[in-house]
Design a protein around this motif. Sequence first.
Motif, PDB file in Angstrom:
ATOM      1  N   GLY A 183       0.809  -1.209   0.000  1.00  0.00           N
ATOM      2  CA  GLY A 183       0.000   0.000   0.000  1.00  0.00           C
ATOM      3  C   GLY A 183       0.840   1.255   0.000  1.00  0.00           C
ATOM      4  O   GLY A 183       2.039   1.232   0.314  1.00  0.00           O
ATOM      5  N   TRP A 184       0.212   2.320  -0.392  1.00  0.00           N
ATOM      6  CA  TRP A 184       0.784   3.667  -0.297  1.00  0.00           C
ATOM      7  C   TRP A 184      -0.095   4.488   0.643  1.00  0.00           C
ATOM      8  O   TRP A 184      -1.320   4.509   0.493  1.00  0.00           O
ATOM      9  CB  TRP A 184       0.857   4.351  -1.652  1.00  0.00           C
ATOM     10  CG  TRP A 184       1.911   3.806  -2.552  1.00  0.00           C
ATOM     11  CD1 TRP A 184       1.754   2.875  -3.544  1.00  0.00           C
ATOM     12  CD2 TRP A 184       3.298   4.160  -2.545  1.00  0.00           C
ATOM     13  NE1 TRP A 184       2.954   2.626  -4.155  1.00  0.00           N
ATOM     14  CE2 TRP A 184       3.928   3.405  -3.555  1.00  0.00           C
ATOM     15  CE3 TRP A 184       4.081   5.036  -1.790  1.00  0.00           C
ATOM     16  CZ2 TRP A 184       5.292   3.499  -3.833  1.00  0.00           C
ATOM     17  CZ3 TRP A 184       5.435   5.127  -2.056  1.00  0.00           C
ATOM     18  CH2 TRP A 184       6.025   4.364  -3.066  1.00  0.00           C
ATOM     19  N   TYR A 185       0.542   5.135   1.597  1.00  0.00           N
ATOM     20  CA  TYR A 185      -0.119   6.033   2.530  1.00  0.00           C
ATOM     21  C   TYR A 185       0.524   7.402   2.394  1.00  0.00           C
ATOM     22  O   TYR A 185       1.625   7.526   1.854  1.00  0.00           O
ATOM     23  CB  TYR A 185       0.034   5.528   3.967  1.00  0.00           C
ATOM     24  CG  TYR A 185      -0.752   4.277   4.283  1.00  0.00           C
ATOM     25  CD1 TYR A 185      -0.374   3.044   3.759  1.00  0.00           C
ATOM     26  CD2 TYR A 185      -1.872   4.321   5.108  1.00  0.00           C
ATOM     27  CE1 TYR A 185      -1.095   1.887   4.049  1.00  0.00           C
ATOM     28  CE2 TYR A 185      -2.596   3.180   5.420  1.00  0.00           C
ATOM     29  CZ  TYR A 185      -2.198   1.963   4.881  1.00  0.00           C
ATOM     30  OH  TYR A 185      -2.911   0.827   5.173  1.00  0.00           O
ATOM     31  N   ARG A 186      -0.134   8.400   2.906  1.00  0.00           N
ATOM     32  CA  ARG A 186       0.457   9.736   2.902  1.00  0.00           C
ATOM     33  C   ARG A 186       0.098  10.484   4.178  1.00  0.00           C
ATOM     34  O   ARG A 186      -0.933  10.200   4.804  1.00  0.00           O
ATOM     35  CB  ARG A 186       0.028  10.543   1.678  1.00  0.00           C
ATOM     36  CG  ARG A 186      -1.450  10.920   1.639  1.00  0.00           C
ATOM     37  CD  ARG A 186      -1.783  11.577   0.307  1.00  0.00           C
ATOM     38  NE  ARG A 186      -3.185  11.967   0.224  1.00  0.00           N
ATOM     39  CZ  ARG A 186      -3.767  12.424  -0.880  1.00  0.00           C
ATOM     40  NH1 ARG A 186      -3.058  12.540  -2.008  1.00  0.00           N
ATOM     41  NH2 ARG A 186      -5.049  12.760  -0.870  1.00  0.00           N
ATOM     42  N   GLN A 187       0.958  11.422   4.516  1.00  0.00           N
ATOM     43  CA  GLN A 187       0.731  12.238   5.699  1.00  0.00           C
ATOM     44  C   GLN A 187       1.119  13.669   5.392  1.00  0.00           C
ATOM     45  O   GLN A 187       2.294  13.953   5.100  1.00  0.00           O
ATOM     46  CB  GLN A 187       1.517  11.710   6.891  1.00  0.00           C
ATOM     47  CG  GLN A 187       1.185  12.417   8.198  1.00  0.00           C
ATOM     48  CD  GLN A 187       1.713  11.685   9.407  1.00  0.00           C
ATOM     49  OE1 GLN A 187       2.601  10.848   9.316  1.00  0.00           O
ATOM     50  NE2 GLN A 187       1.155  11.982  10.577  1.00  0.00           N
ATOM     51  N   ALA A 188       0.128  14.536   5.435  1.00  0.00           N
ATOM     52  CA  ALA A 188       0.367  15.962   5.236  1.00  0.00           C
ATOM     53  C   ALA A 188       0.627  16.606   6.596  1.00  0.00           C
ATOM     54  O   ALA A 188       0.227  16.068   7.635  1.00  0.00           O
ATOM     55  CB  ALA A 188      -0.845  16.596   4.565  1.00  0.00           C
ATOM     56  N   PRO A 189       1.278  17.763   6.610  1.00  0.00           N
ATOM     57  CA  PRO A 189       1.566  18.439   7.878  1.00  0.00           C
ATOM     58  C   PRO A 189       0.293  18.674   8.687  1.00  0.00           C
ATOM     59  O   PRO A 189      -0.702  19.176   8.162  1.00  0.00           O
ATOM     60  CB  PRO A 189       2.192  19.753   7.433  1.00  0.00           C
ATOM     61  CG  PRO A 189       2.800  19.453   6.108  1.00  0.00           C
ATOM     62  CD  PRO A 189       1.853  18.474   5.461  1.00  0.00           C
ATOM     63  N   GLY A 190       0.335  18.286   9.964  1.00  0.00           N
ATOM     64  CA  GLY A 190      -0.797  18.502  10.851  1.00  0.00           C
ATOM     65  C   GLY A 190      -1.952  17.545  10.657  1.00  0.00           C
ATOM     66  O   GLY A 190      -2.997  17.701  11.297  1.00  0.00           O
ATOM     67  N   LYS A 191      -1.774  16.550   9.794  1.00  0.00           N
ATOM     68  CA  LYS A 191      -2.859  15.600   9.534  1.00  0.00           C
ATOM     69  C   LYS A 191      -2.410  14.183   9.849  1.00  0.00           C
ATOM     70  O   LYS A 191      -1.222  13.892   9.925  1.00  0.00           O
ATOM     71  CB  LYS A 191      -3.317  15.698   8.082  1.00  0.00           C
ATOM     72  CG  LYS A 191      -3.964  17.032   7.724  1.00  0.00           C
ATOM     73  CD  LYS A 191      -4.564  16.990   6.336  1.00  0.00           C
ATOM     74  CE  LYS A 191      -5.277  18.291   6.008  1.00  0.00           C
ATOM     75  NZ  LYS A 191      -5.891  18.254   4.648  1.00  0.00           N
ATOM     76  N   GLN A 192      -3.389  13.300   9.997  1.00  0.00           N
ATOM     77  CA  GLN A 192      -3.082  11.900  10.242  1.00  0.00           C
ATOM     78  C   GLN A 192      -2.673  11.209   8.942  1.00  0.00           C
ATOM     79  O   GLN A 192      -3.062  11.632   7.844  1.00  0.00           O
ATOM     80  CB  GLN A 192      -4.305  11.197  10.845  1.00  0.00           C
ATOM     81  CG  GLN A 192      -4.624  11.624  12.268  1.00  0.00           C
ATOM     82  CD  GLN A 192      -5.700  10.765  12.895  1.00  0.00           C
ATOM     83  OE1 GLN A 192      -6.546  10.202  12.202  1.00  0.00           O
ATOM     84  NE2 GLN A 192      -5.662  10.635  14.215  1.00  0.00           N
ATOM     85  N   ARG A 193      -1.910  10.150   9.101  1.00  0.00           N
ATOM     86  CA  ARG A 193      -1.550   9.350   7.947  1.00  0.00           C
ATOM     87  C   ARG A 193      -2.813   8.671   7.406  1.00  0.00           C
ATOM     88  O   ARG A 193      -3.628   8.153   8.164  1.00  0.00           O
ATOM     89  CB  ARG A 193      -0.509   8.305   8.332  1.00  0.00           C
ATOM     90  CG  ARG A 193       0.134   7.595   7.177  1.00  0.00           C
ATOM     91  CD  ARG A 193       1.273   6.690   7.626  1.00  0.00           C
ATOM     92  NE  ARG A 193       2.345   7.449   8.246  1.00  0.00           N
ATOM     93  CZ  ARG A 193       3.528   6.922   8.582  1.00  0.00           C
ATOM     94  NH1 ARG A 193       3.767   5.631   8.353  1.00  0.00           N
ATOM     95  NH2 ARG A 193       4.447   7.667   9.153  1.00  0.00           N
ATOM     96  N   GLU A 194      -2.936   8.671   6.072  1.00  0.00           N
ATOM     97  CA  GLU A 194      -4.132   8.110   5.456  1.00  0.00           C
ATOM     98  C   GLU A 194      -3.755   7.174   4.311  1.00  0.00           C
ATOM     99  O   GLU A 194      -2.726   7.358   3.649  1.00  0.00           O
ATOM    100  CB  GLU A 194      -5.041   9.225   4.909  1.00  0.00           C
ATOM    101  CG  GLU A 194      -4.424  10.070   3.826  1.00  0.00           C
ATOM    102  CD  GLU A 194      -5.397  11.089   3.233  1.00  0.00           C
ATOM    103  OE1 GLU A 194      -6.560  11.149   3.670  1.00  0.00           O
ATOM    104  OE2 GLU A 194      -4.966  11.829   2.323  1.00  0.00           O
ATOM    105  N   LEU A 195      -4.617   6.203   4.082  1.00  0.00           N
ATOM    106  CA  LEU A 195      -4.429   5.279   2.969  1.00  0.00           C
ATOM    107  C   LEU A 195      -4.688   6.002   1.656  1.00  0.00           C
ATOM    108  O   LEU A 195      -5.712   6.674   1.511  1.00  0.00           O
ATOM    109  CB  LEU A 195      -5.366   4.084   3.096  1.00  0.00           C
ATOM    110  CG  LEU A 195      -5.367   3.109   1.926  1.00  0.00           C
ATOM    111  CD1 LEU A 195      -4.048   2.361   1.837  1.00  0.00           C
ATOM    112  CD2 LEU A 195      -6.530   2.135   2.037  1.00  0.00           C
ATOM    113  N   VAL A 196      -3.794   5.815   0.700  1.00  0.00           N
ATOM    114  CA  VAL A 196      -3.973   6.358  -0.642  1.00  0.00           C
ATOM    115  C   VAL A 196      -4.455   5.250  -1.575  1.00  0.00           C
ATOM    116  O   VAL A 196      -5.460   5.397  -2.276  1.00  0.00           O
ATOM    117  CB  VAL A 196      -2.659   6.957  -1.173  1.00  0.00           C
ATOM    118  CG1 VAL A 196      -2.828   7.417  -2.616  1.00  0.00           C
ATOM    119  CG2 VAL A 196      -2.188   8.101  -0.284  1.00  0.00           C
TER     120      VAL A 196
END
Length: 115
Positions: free
Chosen positions: A35-48
């Motif tokens: 899987g690929w996940y992402r995390q933007a500043p100030g946000k939780q890591r999320e599944l892409v």
Amino acid sequence: QVQLVESGGGLVQPGGSLRLSCAASGSFFSIYTMGWYRQAPGKQRELVARIASGGTTNYADSVKGRFTISRDNAKNTVYLQMNSLKAEDTAVYYCNAQIPVGQYWGQGTQVTVSS
């Protein structure tokens, strides 16, 4: 132990494309769910996006129709093709491998979408 090494991140203009790659160690890559996940500043890591060993895929609603996940079991590599990128896609992108006894993460690669 599974090691994951991501590559392909960078700076791209809105509307542009990038392809991320994640190379995995080990002899059993073909059975991993990747899987690929992402995390933007100030946000939780999320599944892409995620791809099972049999090739079944699922995507976050925010990337459907723009991103494509694929895998090459001969190369122990999973890819994320990202098209029509938007500023809100800016984040650190992490590769994830799920195996029967746990999961592993890569170190992350930065994707910045900006003009």
